[in-house]
Design a protein around this motif. Structure first.
Motif, PDB file in Angstrom:
ATOM      1  N   ILE A   2      -4.204   8.990  -5.596  1.00  0.00           N
ATOM      2  CA  ILE A   2      -4.431   7.692  -4.970  1.00  0.00           C
ATOM      3  C   ILE A   2      -4.682   6.655  -6.055  1.00  0.00           C
ATOM      4  CG2 ILE A   2      -5.880   6.349  -3.388  1.00  0.00           C
ATOM      5  CD1 ILE A   2      -6.709   8.938  -2.059  1.00  0.00           C
ATOM      6  N   ALA A   3      -3.917   5.578  -6.032  1.00  0.00           N
ATOM      7  CA  ALA A   3      -4.175   4.413  -6.887  1.00  0.00           C
ATOM      8  C   ALA A   3      -3.941   3.184  -6.015  1.00  0.00           C
ATOM      9  CB  ALA A   3      -3.248   4.408  -8.096  1.00  0.00           C
ATOM     10  N   LEU A   4      -4.977   2.348  -5.849  1.00  0.00           N
ATOM     11  CA  LEU A   4      -4.897   1.243  -4.903  1.00  0.00           C
ATOM     12  C   LEU A   4      -5.537  -0.012  -5.466  1.00  0.00           C
ATOM     13  CD1 LEU A   4      -6.099   3.120  -1.664  1.00  0.00           C
ATOM     14  CD2 LEU A   4      -3.741   2.463  -2.199  1.00  0.00           C
ATOM     15  N   LYS A   5      -4.933  -1.131  -5.120  1.00  0.00           N
ATOM     16  CA  LYS A   5      -5.537  -2.449  -5.347  1.00  0.00           C
ATOM     17  C   LYS A   5      -5.265  -3.277  -4.100  1.00  0.00           C
ATOM     18  CE  LYS A   5      -4.983  -2.523 -10.391  1.00  0.00           C
ATOM     19  NZ  LYS A   5      -4.407  -3.244 -11.561  1.00  0.00           N
ATOM     20  N   SER A  12     -13.160   2.932   4.309  1.00  0.00           N
ATOM     21  CA  SER A  12     -12.178   2.792   5.384  1.00  0.00           C
ATOM     22  C   SER A  12     -10.866   2.216   4.869  1.00  0.00           C
ATOM     23  CB  SER A  12     -12.740   1.910   6.507  1.00  0.00           C
ATOM     24  OG  SER A  12     -13.834   2.545   7.140  1.00  0.00           O
ATOM     25  N   THR A  13     -10.935   1.326   3.890  1.00  0.00           N
ATOM     26  CA  THR A  13      -9.705   0.773   3.312  1.00  0.00           C
ATOM     27  C   THR A  13      -8.881   1.869   2.664  1.00  0.00           C
ATOM     28  OG1 THR A  13     -10.853  -1.328   2.898  1.00  0.00           O
ATOM     29  CG2 THR A  13      -8.785  -0.958   1.718  1.00  0.00           C
ATOM     30  N   PRO A  29      -1.394  -1.741   1.201  1.00  0.00           N
ATOM     31  CA  PRO A  29      -2.179  -2.427   0.177  1.00  0.00           C
ATOM     32  C   PRO A  29      -1.329  -3.405  -0.626  1.00  0.00           C
ATOM     33  CG  PRO A  29      -1.622  -0.237  -0.572  1.00  0.00           C
ATOM     34  CD  PRO A  29      -1.127  -0.326   0.847  1.00  0.00           C
ATOM     35  N   ASP A  30      -1.992  -4.311  -1.315  1.00  0.00           N
ATOM     36  CA  ASP A  30      -1.270  -5.255  -2.189  1.00  0.00           C
ATOM     37  C   ASP A  30      -0.488  -4.497  -3.264  1.00  0.00           C
ATOM     38  OD1 ASP A  30      -2.435  -7.335  -0.766  1.00  0.00           O
ATOM     39  OD2 ASP A  30      -4.153  -7.476  -2.136  1.00  0.00           O
ATOM     40  N   TRP A  31      -1.084  -3.455  -3.780  1.00  0.00           N
ATOM     41  CA  TRP A  31      -0.424  -2.607  -4.775  1.00  0.00           C
ATOM     42  C   TRP A  31      -0.950  -1.194  -4.618  1.00  0.00           C
ATOM     43  CZ3 TRP A  31      -2.190   0.743  -8.438  1.00  0.00           C
ATOM     44  CH2 TRP A  31      -1.246   1.226  -9.367  1.00  0.00           C
ATOM     45  N   GLY A  32      -0.088  -0.208  -4.784  1.00  0.00           N
ATOM     46  CA  GLY A  32      -0.603   1.146  -4.696  1.00  0.00           C
ATOM     47  C   GLY A  32       0.445   2.218  -4.849  1.00  0.00           C
ATOM     48  N   ARG A  33      -0.053   3.401  -5.113  1.00  0.00           N
ATOM     49  CA  ARG A  33       0.768   4.613  -5.154  1.00  0.00           C
ATOM     50  C   ARG A  33      -0.057   5.756  -4.594  1.00  0.00           C
ATOM     51  NH1 ARG A  33       2.251   9.241  -7.897  1.00  0.00           N
ATOM     52  NH2 ARG A  33       4.519   9.593  -8.080  1.00  0.00           N
ATOM     53  N   ILE A  34       0.512   6.468  -3.619  1.00  0.00           N
ATOM     54  CA  ILE A  34      -0.159   7.605  -2.999  1.00  0.00           C
ATOM     55  C   ILE A  34       0.838   8.752  -2.920  1.00  0.00           C
ATOM     56  CG2 ILE A  34      -1.279   8.494  -0.912  1.00  0.00           C
ATOM     57  CD1 ILE A  34      -2.077   5.582  -0.282  1.00  0.00           C
ATOM     58  N   ALA A  35       0.423   9.926  -3.414  1.00  0.00           N
ATOM     59  CA  ALA A  35       1.271  11.116  -3.350  1.00  0.00           C
ATOM     60  C   ALA A  35       0.430  12.285  -2.862  1.00  0.00           C
ATOM     61  CB  ALA A  35       1.876  11.432  -4.712  1.00  0.00           C
ATOM     62  N   VAL A  36       1.012  13.083  -1.970  1.00  0.00           N
ATOM     63  CA  VAL A  36       0.353  14.266  -1.425  1.00  0.00           C
ATOM     64  C   VAL A  36       1.169  15.479  -1.838  1.00  0.00           C
ATOM     65  CG1 VAL A  36      -0.524  15.396   0.636  1.00  0.00           C
ATOM     66  CG2 VAL A  36      -0.409  12.896   0.556  1.00  0.00           C
ATOM     67  N   THR A  49       4.377   0.913  -4.003  1.00  0.00           N
ATOM     68  CA  THR A  49       4.770  -0.473  -3.750  1.00  0.00           C
ATOM     69  C   THR A  49       5.767  -0.977  -4.783  1.00  0.00           C
ATOM     70  OG1 THR A  49       2.760  -1.172  -4.931  1.00  0.00           O
ATOM     71  CG2 THR A  49       2.651  -1.087  -2.527  1.00  0.00           C
ATOM     72  N   GLU A  50       5.676  -0.508  -6.019  1.00  0.00           N
ATOM     73  CA  GLU A  50       6.612  -0.969  -7.044  1.00  0.00           C
ATOM     74  C   GLU A  50       8.020  -0.422  -6.807  1.00  0.00           C
ATOM     75  OE1 GLU A  50       5.063  -0.047 -10.890  1.00  0.00           O
ATOM     76  OE2 GLU A  50       3.495  -1.587 -10.802  1.00  0.00           O
TER      77      GLU A  50
END
Length: 362
Positions: A4-7, A37-38, A49-56, A64-65
C-alpha cells in the motif's frame, strides 16, 4: 503480501503513507481521524486516492500513474463491516451462499462445510438474522466474506458494536481464521486488547502518517509508540507456557524471564499463552523487594526510556529475549536513576492480568 502506498488530501487533512504488510492480520490502529477508514476505502476501491499503488499478492489493483483502478467487484477483496449487513429475508445458509454467487471460478480459500465448522454456524443455518445475537451475526458476515473467494479481507472494527461477553465469544473464531486461512487481513480497531490478541503486524497511524509499523510484539513494546495506544491500555506482549495449576486457582506460567502466576484456570498444562502486560501494571524496584503482596517479581534490564508525556513516561525492559513496558512517573524515573543497561526488578500483580489479556496459542 499487501503493498500500500497512498497520498490523498481532504480539507484540513492529508494521508501520506506506505507499507508492505506480510501475511496474517495487519492491524490499523489510531485515534479517530488518523486515516484508517481512508486506507481501507482505498484498498477496497470505494475511494480513488489522489495518488497511489496497491497490490495484493503481487497483483496490482490500483496504480494511478499507470492508469490502473480496478472496480471494487474486480478486486476480489472481502469486506466485513462493523454492522453485519445480512439480508433479513434470507436464512443463514442463504446469506452464506450469497457470497459464493460472486466468487471467481476455481477453488476458494475455504469450503462451505469448513467455513460452517470453523465459525460454529452449524446450529444457525436455518435461522434468520433477526434471531441471531450480535456475535453470531458477525460470524455469519465473516463466513459470507470468506465464501466469496477473496484474495484478502478488510475488517473495519467488526467487534466495535459488541459488548465484552460477545467479543469474548467471537475472538477465538477470529484467531482460528488467522491461523488456518492464509489470507492477508487488514483489521481496523480502536481496542488495544484486540490488536495484541489478533495482530501479526501493527500499523499505528497518526494524522495520516505512519507513526510505527512492524511485527506486533515490536510495536506494542516500543516506548515511542506506546502513547498512541492510549495511556493505561498500552502494554507489551510476551509468551509463556503453563507448567502448573495450583490448588488456589493460579496457573504458573514460565516465561523468558522467569515464572509468572496468573488466573487462568482453564489453561491445560503445556499450553502456550500470549500475555499482554499493561505498562501501568508494572512497578520497578532497584533491589529485589521482600514481604510484598505482588507474586510476580522478575529480573529485568532497562533498554530505553521514552519521551515524557506529561508527568509519565514509558520504560522499555528486557525480560530475557522478550520485552516489557512500564509506565512510570518522570519523578520515579529520576528518583531511581533509571538508565539504559540498569538491572532492576519488575513487579506485576497476578490479579492485574485479566482474561482478555491472556490468549492460548496454537
Amino acid at each position: 503480501m499487501l503493498e500500500i502506498a497512498l497520498k490523498h488530501r481532504f480539507a484540513g487533512f492529508t494521508l501520506d503513507l506506505a507499507l508492505n504488510a506480510p501475511g496474517g492480520i495487519t492491524a490499523l490502529f489510531g485515534h479517530s481521524g488518523a486515516g484508517k477508514s481512508t486506507v481501507v476505502n482505498a484498498v477496497s476501491g470505494l475511494l480513488r486516492p489522489d495518488w497511489g499503488r496497491i497490490a495484493v499478492g503481487g497483483d496490482v489493483v490500483l496504480d494511478t500513474e499507470a492508469g490502473i483502478n480496478l472496480a471494487p467487484y474486480r478486486r476480489r477483496i472481502g469486506y466485513v463491516f462493523q454492522e453485519a449487513r445480512l439480508f433479513p429475508h434470507l436464512d443463514v445458509r442463504a446469506n452464506l451462499n450469497y457470497g459464493a454467487r460472486f466468487a471467481a471460478p476455481g477453488p476458494g480459500v475455504i469450503r462451505f462445510d469448513r467455513a460452517v465448522e470453523m465459525l460454529g454456524l452449524g446450529a444457525l443455518l436455518n435461522r434468520r438474522p433477526g434471531a441471531l445475537s450480535g456475535g453470531e451475526a458477525a460470524r455469519v458476515a465473516l463466513g459470507r466474506a470468506l465464501l466469496s473467494k477473496p484474495r484478502m479481507l478488510l475488517m473495519d472494527e467488526p467487534l466495535a458494536a459488541l459488548d465484552s461477553a460477545r467479543k469474548a465469544e467471537i475472538l477465538p473464531y477470529f484467531e482460528t481464521l488467522r491461523d488456518e486461512v492464509k489470507l492477508p487481513i487488514l483489521y481496523v480497531s480502536h481496542a488495544p486488547a484486540e490488536v495484541a490478541r489478533l495482530a501479526s503486524s501493527v500499523a499505528l497511524l497518526e494524522d495520516g502518517h505512519l507513526r510505527a509499523f512492524g511485527p506486533a510484539r515490536d510495536v506494542l513494546a516500543d516506548p515511542g509508540a506506546a502513547g498512541g495506544f492510549g495511556g493505561r491500555a498500552a502494554g507489551a506482549l510476551i509468551s509463556g507456557r503453563v507448567v502448573a495449576q495450583d490448588s488456589d486457582g493460579l496457573a504458573r506460567v514460565e516465561t523468558a524471564g522467569g515464572a509468572i502466576f496468573l488466573e487462568a484456570p482453564s489453561a491445560p498444562i503445556g499450553a502456550q499463552l500470549g500475555l499482554q502486560i499493561h505498562g501501568a501494571d508494572v512497578t520497578l524496584a532497584l533491589a529485589r523487594p521482600e514481604q510484598v503482596s505482588a507474586l510476580n517479581i522478575l529480573r529485568v534490564t532497562v533498554l530505553a526510556i521514552g519521551a515524557p508525556d506529561g508527568p509519565s513516561v514509558f520504560v522499555q525492559l528486557a525480560l530475557g529475549e522478550e520485552r516489557l513496558l512500564a509506565r512510570l512517573t518522570t519523578r520515579s524515573v529520576a528518583a531511581l536513576g533509571l538508565r539504559a543497561g540498569l538491572e532492576c526488578h519488575a513487579m506485576i500483580k497476578a490479579v492485574s492480568l485479566a482474561s482478555q489479556d491472556v490468549t492460548q496459542r496454537a
